[in-house]
Design an enzyme around this catalytic site. Structure first.
Site, PDB file in Angstrom:
ATOM      1  N   HIS A 132       0.850  -1.395   0.034  1.00  0.00           N
ATOM      2  CA  HIS A 132      -0.009  -0.019   0.038  1.00  0.00           C
ATOM      3  C   HIS A 132       0.815   1.154  -0.028  1.00  0.00           C
ATOM      4  O   HIS A 132       0.419   2.330   0.627  1.00  0.00           O
ATOM      5  CB  HIS A 132      -0.772   0.106   1.321  1.00  0.00           C
ATOM      6  CG  HIS A 132      -1.771  -1.080   1.442  1.00  0.00           C
ATOM      7  ND1 HIS A 132      -3.029  -1.291   0.921  1.00  0.00           N
ATOM      8  CD2 HIS A 132      -1.294  -2.434   1.918  1.00  0.00           C
ATOM      9  CE1 HIS A 132      -3.409  -2.575   1.383  1.00  0.00           C
ATOM     10  NE2 HIS A 132      -2.746  -3.235   1.774  1.00  0.00           N
ATOM     11  N   SER A 172      17.155  20.739 -15.505  1.00  0.00           N
ATOM     12  CA  SER A 172      15.888  21.512 -15.676  1.00  0.00           C
ATOM     13  C   SER A 172      16.625  22.988 -16.315  1.00  0.00           C
ATOM     14  O   SER A 172      17.661  23.446 -15.951  1.00  0.00           O
ATOM     15  CB  SER A 172      15.221  21.880 -14.269  1.00  0.00           C
ATOM     16  OG  SER A 172      14.574  23.110 -14.350  1.00  0.00           O
TER      17      SER A 172
END
Ligand code: ARG
Length: 434
Positions: free
Chosen positions: A155, A277
Site C-alpha cells: 500500500h 531543468s
C-alpha cells in the site's frame, strides 16, 4: 508500371494513399523476400517448372541482389509498388524472360507472409538476446547487493525488510515469464505459409515440405486458408510477448523514478546520465526512466491496436493487413532500444547501503520481532498483540537482524535456480537453427 498492370495506370492519389510508407517498411523485408524467392525457385525447379540452368541463373541474380541489400545499395525505385515487385523487376531487367517465371504458383499474399514470418523469427530472437543480456545484468546486481537491505512496501506504506538482492532478482525472474510468451510467439511465427499463394493454394504440384525445409521452418501452416489467417495472428502473438516484456520493464522504470526521488533516495546515477531543468539549477532528473516508462506503456497498447485493425476482417487477404507492418516494426525496435537502455543504465546504478539505519524504517522489523517471540514459544497471535501494543505505546525497539532462509527469500535468493529456468525458457529462441 505495376506487376498487375493491364494497360492503364492508377490515379496518382490512389497510388499514394494505398502505398503510403509501405516501400520504406518493405526495405526491412528485402533480405527475407530474396531468401523466400530462393526457396520458391528451388522448389519450382524440383517440380519441373524451371530448368536447372534457369534456376542457376536466377539463384545467381538473387544472390547478387542479396549482396546489394547487405551493402545498402538496394532501393525500391519510384513507381515500384513494393519490395516483391522490385525484386521481380530487377530479375526481369537482368535476366529477361527467365525473371518472369519466378512468380508461378505464388502470390504477393504468401510472399509477404513468408517475409514477415522470417522477419518476426529474427526479431524475436534479437529481442530474446537483449532480454537475456538484461537478465544477466539483473542477476549479477542481485548477487552483488544480496546483503543490502531496503524497505519493502505494501500500500506504499513501510511493510517488511526487503533487499536490493531481492529487488534486482525479482525483475530477472519476471523476465522469465515474459520469455515463455516470447518463445510461444516464436513457435507461432516459425511455420511456413509459402504455397498458400493468394490464399487458396495453386493447381501446380507445389512441394511445400521442400520450402519448409529450405527456409528452416519448424512446420507448415498446412491449410492454405489458415496460412493466410496467420497474418495478424502472428503479429498479435508477438505483440503480446512484447507487451509483457514492456510491462516488466515499465514497472522497473517506475521503481527507479520513485527511488531516485529525494524522499526515498535509494538509488542514484552519475550526473551525466541524468537530465537538468531549464529553471531549477539543482535538478538531476530521471528522464531516461520516464521516457522508458512512457514507451513501455505505449508498447502495451500494441496488441490492442492489432486487435482493432484486424477485428472482423473477412476471411482471406485484405489490404488492411498491410498496415500491420507499421505497427509491429516500430514496436520491436522500440522495445529493443528500451531493453538496451535499461541494461546500460543498470551498469551505472548506485545503491544506497545504509537506508534502513534511518529510524523512519524501524517498523519494517515488527514482523521479525513477532516471529522471534513465536519461535520462543509464544503463540503467534499473542506475539502479534504484544508487539502491536509496544508500537502503539511507543516502546517498540527494532532488532534489525533478519533471518530469512526459505527459497526465494532475502537470505536465499535462488538466483541459480532462476537462471536455469531462464535457460530452459530461452533455449528454443537462442539456439534455434540458422
Ligand atoms: N504490400 C502488400 C501487403 O503488405 C503486399 C501484398 C499485396 N497483395 C495484394 N493483393 N494487393 O499486404
Amino acid at each position: 508500371m505495376k506487376l498487375w498492370s493491364k494497360g492503364f495506370e492508377p490515379d496518382k492519389m490512389i497510388e499514394e494513399f494505398t502505398v503510403g510508407n509501405d516501400r520504406e517498411l518493405d526495405m526491412r523485408l528485402a533480405q527475407y523476400d530474396v531468401e523466400g524467392s530462393m526457396a520458391h525457385i528451388r522448389m519450382l525447379e524440383s517440380i519441373g517448372l524451371l530448368q536447372p540452368d534457369e534456376l542457376h541463373k536466377l539463384l545467381e541474380a538473387l544472390e547478387q541482389i542479396l549482396g546489394e541489400i547487405r551493402r545498402g545499395e538496394f532501393t525500391i525505385e519510384p513507381g515500384i509498388e513494393d519490395v516483391h515487385s522490385q525484386v521481380e523487376f530487377l530479375l526481369t531487367q537482368r535476366l529477361g524472360d527467365i525473371g518472369k517465371k519466378i512468380h508461378s504458383g505464388r502470390s504477393r499474399n504468401d510472399q509477404v507472409l513468408v517475409d514477415l514470418k522470417l522477419f518476426m523469427r529474427a526479431e524475436l530472437r534479437s529481442i530474446a538476446a537483449d532480454v537475456k543480456t538484461l537478465f544477466d545484468t539483473l542477476q549479477k546486481l542481485s548477487e552483488e547487493h544480496r546483503d543490502t537491505l531496503m524497505p519493502g512496501y505494501t500500500h506504499l506504506q513501510v511493510a517488511m525488510p526487503s533487499s536490493f538482492g531481492l529487488w534486482f532478482g525479482a525483475y530477472a525472474e519476471a523476465l522469465v515469464d515474459d520469455v515463455e510468451l516470447l518463445a510461444a510467439a516464436y513457435r507461432i511465427a516459425d511455420q511456413n505459409p509459402l504455397g498458400s499463394a493468394a490464399g487458396y493454394g495453386s493447381s501446380f504440384p507445389l512441394d511445400r515440405e521442400m520450402t519448409t525445409r529450405l527456409l528452416h521452418f519448424r512446420t507448415l501452416h498446412y491449410n492454405v486458408v489458415a496460412a493466410q489467417m496467420s497474418r495478424g495472428k502472428t503479429e498479435r502473438a508477438a505483440s503480446m510477448a512484447i507487451a509483457a516484456i514492456a510491462s516488466t520493464l515499465g514497472h522497473l522504470a517506475m521503481d527507479v523514478c520513485m527511488w531516485m526521488c529525494q524522499n526515498f533516495g535509494f538509488v542514484s546515477f552519475p550526473d551525466e546520465l541524468t537530465t537538468g531543468s531549464s529553471i531549477m539549477p539543482h535538478k538531476k532528473n530521471p528522464d531516461v526512466f520516464e521516457i522508458m516508462r512512457g514507451k513501455c506503456n505505449r508498447l502495451q497498447a500494441v496488441p490492442n491496436e492489432i486487435a482493432l485493425l484486424t477485428a472482423n476482417l473477412p476471411l482471406g487477404y485484405n489490404r488492411d493487413l498491410q498496415l500491420l507492418k507499421d505497427i509491429i516494426f516500430p514496436a520491436t525496435a522500440e522495445l529493443r532500444s528500451c531493453l538496451r537502455m535499461a541494461d546500460f543504465m543498470l551498469h551505472h546504478i548506485r545503491v544506497r547501503k545504509d537506508i534502513i539505519d534511518n529510524p523512519r524504517y524501524d517498523y519494517l522489523f515488527t514482523v521479525e520481532e513477532v516471529n522471534r517471540r513465536t519461535l520462543g514459544g509464544m503463540p503467534f497471535r499473542e506475539a502479534y498483540r504484544t508487539v502491536g501494543m509496544e508500537v502503539q505505546n511507543g516502546t517498540y525497539k527494532p532488532n534489525k537482524e533478519v533471518h530469512h532462509t526459505h527459497a526465494g527469500s532475502i537470505g536465499r535468493l535462488c538466483n541459480a535456480e532462476i537462471a536455469l529456468k531462464m535457460q530452459q525458457a530461452i533455449d528454443p529462441l537462442i539456439s534455434s537453427a540458422e
